[in-house]
Scaffold this motif. Structure first.
Motif, short mmCIF file in Angstrom:
data_model
loop_
_atom_site.label_atom_id
_atom_site.label_comp_id
_atom_site.label_asym_id
_atom_site.label_seq_id
_atom_site.Cartn_x
_atom_site.Cartn_y
_atom_site.Cartn_z
N PRO A 127 -46.27 -70.33 -27.84
CA PRO A 127 -46.64 -71.70 -27.48
C PRO A 127 -45.76 -72.72 -28.19
O PRO A 127 -45.29 -72.48 -29.31
N ARG A 128 -45.54 -73.85 -27.55
CA ARG A 128 -44.68 -74.89 -28.12
C ARG A 128 -45.16 -75.33 -29.50
O ARG A 128 -44.36 -75.55 -30.41
N ASP B 242 -53.53 -68.64 -19.27
CA ASP B 242 -53.05 -69.68 -20.18
C ASP B 242 -51.52 -69.65 -20.13
O ASP B 242 -50.88 -68.85 -20.79
N THR B 243 -50.94 -70.54 -19.32
CA THR B 243 -49.50 -70.50 -19.11
C THR B 243 -48.73 -70.91 -20.37
O THR B 243 -47.64 -70.41 -20.62
N ASP B 244 -49.30 -71.82 -21.18
CA ASP B 244 -48.60 -72.23 -22.39
C ASP B 244 -48.50 -71.07 -23.38
O ASP B 244 -47.46 -70.89 -24.02
N ARG B 245 -49.55 -70.28 -23.50
CA ARG B 245 -49.54 -69.15 -24.42
C ARG B 245 -48.99 -67.89 -23.76
O ARG B 245 -48.92 -66.84 -24.39
N THR C 51 -55.68 -80.47 -23.06
CA THR C 51 -54.34 -79.97 -22.76
C THR C 51 -53.53 -80.95 -21.92
O THR C 51 -52.34 -81.16 -22.15
N GLN D 248 -49.27 -83.44 -21.44
CA GLN D 248 -48.39 -83.37 -20.28
C GLN D 248 -48.05 -84.75 -19.72
O GLN D 248 -47.28 -84.88 -18.78
#
Length: 560
Positions: free
Chosen positions: A330-331, A199-202, A376, A380
């Motif tokens: 995360p954002r 999970d790249t965002d987290r 998700t 984007q």
């Protein structure tokens, strides 16, 4: 033996029944589950078996259900023996009595047992607020820290930092997994990686492990841990921590819990940022809970809203700066905390009772978490069409449907902040197109804080804005934003808010960390590059030393 639909096999041999029940007599070997839908296993001690006659049980740890057991409530005994999960048929208590301070009961001896070989089906998932750290060690000395997410007799799932990928990839031998429970209990076992989800965002890896060649003693300990995790989870099932006695595994022996976990591998520029990261960790876990079908956890939201208020009491400037120091999060989490702290500082504490300030901070903390329930890839898109816009706007109602257990939270404040933060004075907002007459003062203030924080951060369709451009945008759209709150915001946070990166006449870069009574920077910390605040920031300057840098030439928008 006979096979049942749920995979259990019936055992009717008296010799085998006695051998299996003997394993339940060991401490931690058995649980009791009443025959009520949704009931959870509870701790019980099997003291003695008299084959063909009775079982003797100690139910002192679950006195709260003794009354219903005495009235004939049926139950099963659950346990693990010889690598199998086992359960009795439904039974009932025959009699109960006090004996040396213990509550001792008898029930009929079971003439059959049901056993299950598929141990992996007994997987205990840690609920929100149940924190068990994990240390992963390689054969050649490398290690990393993470968090336990679920546990079975056969394996476990860990959440690890992204850089753990190298440790997982470069191993031909089993790794060592050490679980670290809050009461300082440690358990080490050899395990092999089986699957990974990045999970790249987290900034996290969810990795599954299979235990290798566990001993009989390790199996017994694992069954105890699985049972205690289930027991602790049951305490939160109806939103009340006081309904059952807590598991000893989850009681900390010191004021500070063991420093093991994924976030302990991260470095932060200030102590306040590290403390705020603990609240960010809760919000991150709540995101996952929502994605897995859960609701917003009432107890944890209350607890962390209290913590946020205490941090503000302790160091208001330090907390505002800390909201700009969470680039590992995360954002969604960064934005939620930024809005919560900003709204608390603008509209709370000094002007409304503390109980309402807490409700306001809590509502802001979760206001955007419904976005985790949408695909998700939707977030984007650089140029969303009308259908995608409508999809994005649905996040508000999706969140509101998951707030049902937060009974302590003021409905009016939740509605003003979480439900109406995206509404606009002219009715052009969402989700209900409310106009000025329908918008409470708090909703108007929240809209300003939300827009400022969002525009200061990068988005797929645009980079972060400078603060002066954001102020001009708000002031030039009185049809959208209440100008009284816009002007109050500018007065409260100044032309260079805490957390701004600025360049001085001398060319020196610095992060604004405090303002004077006139809204001018009174403390800065030097920086060498256009990067978010990191653990290697430079010297802190105040008063005369700060004046030597000259005047501020510009603010540099950095998405943090």
């Amino acid at each position: 033996m006979s096979q049942q639909q749920d995979g259990y096999t019936r055992v009717e041999s008296p010799t085998e029944i006695e051998a299996l029940l003997e394993a339940l007599i060991e401490p931690g070997g058995a649980s009791l589950q009443v025959s009520t839908p949704g009931s959870k296993p509870l701790p019980v001690l099997v003291m003695e078996q008299q084959p063909g006659a009775i079982l003797v049980l100690d139910i002192s740890a679950i006195r709260e259900i003794a009354g219903e057991l005495k009235r004939g409530q049926e139950f099963r005994l659950l346990g693990q023996a010889q690598g199998k999960m086992l359960r009795t048929p439904s039974m009932a208590m025959k009699e109960c009595h006090e004996e040396d301070g213990r509550l001792v009961c008898t029930c009929q001896f079971p003439y059959s047992l049901e056993v299950l070989q598929r141990r992996e089906s007994f997987r205990a998932r840690l609920r929100l607020g149940m924190e068990v750290g994990a240390i992963l060690r390689g054969e050649e000395g490398g290690s990393t820290q993470g968090d336990l997410k679920d546990l079975s007799l056969e394996g476990c799932q860990l959440e690890l930092p992204l850089f753990a990928g190298a440790l997982l990839a470069n191993t031909s031998q089993p790794l060592e997994v050490e679980l670290c429970f809050p009461n300082d209990t440690r358990f080490a076992v050899r395990a092999s990686p089986r699957h990974q989800e990045v999970d790249t965002d987290r900034q996290a890896i969810l990795a599954g492990f299979c235990f290798d060649h566990t001993t009989g003693e390790q199996d017994r300990q694992l069954w105890f841990f699985v049972r205690e995790i289930e027991r602790e989870s049951a305490r939160y099932a109806e939103g009340s921590e006081a309904s059952r006695l807590p598991s000893l595994l989850f009681q900390t022996r010191t004021a500070t819990p063991p420093a093991v976990g994924r976030r302990n591998t991260q470095e932060y520029p200030t102590p306040m940022a590290r403390r705020l990261a603990c609240i960010a960790g809760y919000l991150d876990a709540q995101l996952l809970e929502l994605q897995q079908g859960g609701e917003v956890d009432s107890v944890q939201l209350s607890r962390h809203a209290d913590r946020l208020l205490l941090l503000h009491d302790e160091d208001r400037d330090g907390l505002l700066f800390a909201t700009r120091c969470l680039q590992h999060e995360p954002r969604l989490v960064r934005h939620s905390l930024g809005v919560s702290v900003g709204l608390l500082d603008l509209a709370g504490l000094s002007s409304i009772p503390r109980k309402l300030s807490k409700a306001m901070a809590a509502s802001a903390m979760v206001h955007d978490l419904g976005k985790a329930l949408l695909p998700t890839e939707l977030w984007q898109v650089t140029h969303p069409d009308e259908h995608q816009h409508l999809q994005m706007q649905s996040h508000v109602e999706k969140l509101m449907r998951r707030m049902g257990r937060c009974h302590w939270l003021s409905a009016n404040i939740l509605d003003s902040v979480a439900h109406n933060i995206n509404e606009r004075l002219d009715g052009s907002g969402y989700p209900r197109s409310l106009a000025a007459d329908d918008l409470h003062e708090l909703a108007r203030a929240a809209a300003v804080v939300d827009v400022v924080d969002a525009m200061r951060r990068d988005r797929p369709d645009r980079p972060a804005w400078r603060i002066d451009a954001i102020y001009r945008h708000l002031l030039s759209h009185p049809e959208h934003f209440d100008q009284r709150w816009v002007k109050r915001y500018i007065k409260q946070f100044g032309l260079y808010p805490i957390g701004s990166l600025v360049r001085f006449d001398s060319g020196q870069l610095a992060w604004v960390q405090a303002l004077d009574t006139q809204g001018r920077p009174s403390q800065v910390q030097l920086a060498d590059s256009l990067e978010p605040p990191g653990p290697t920031l430079g010297e802190i300057l105040q008063s005369t030393a700060l004046q030597r840098l000259g005047s501020i030439q510009e603010e540099l928008p950095i998405s943090v």
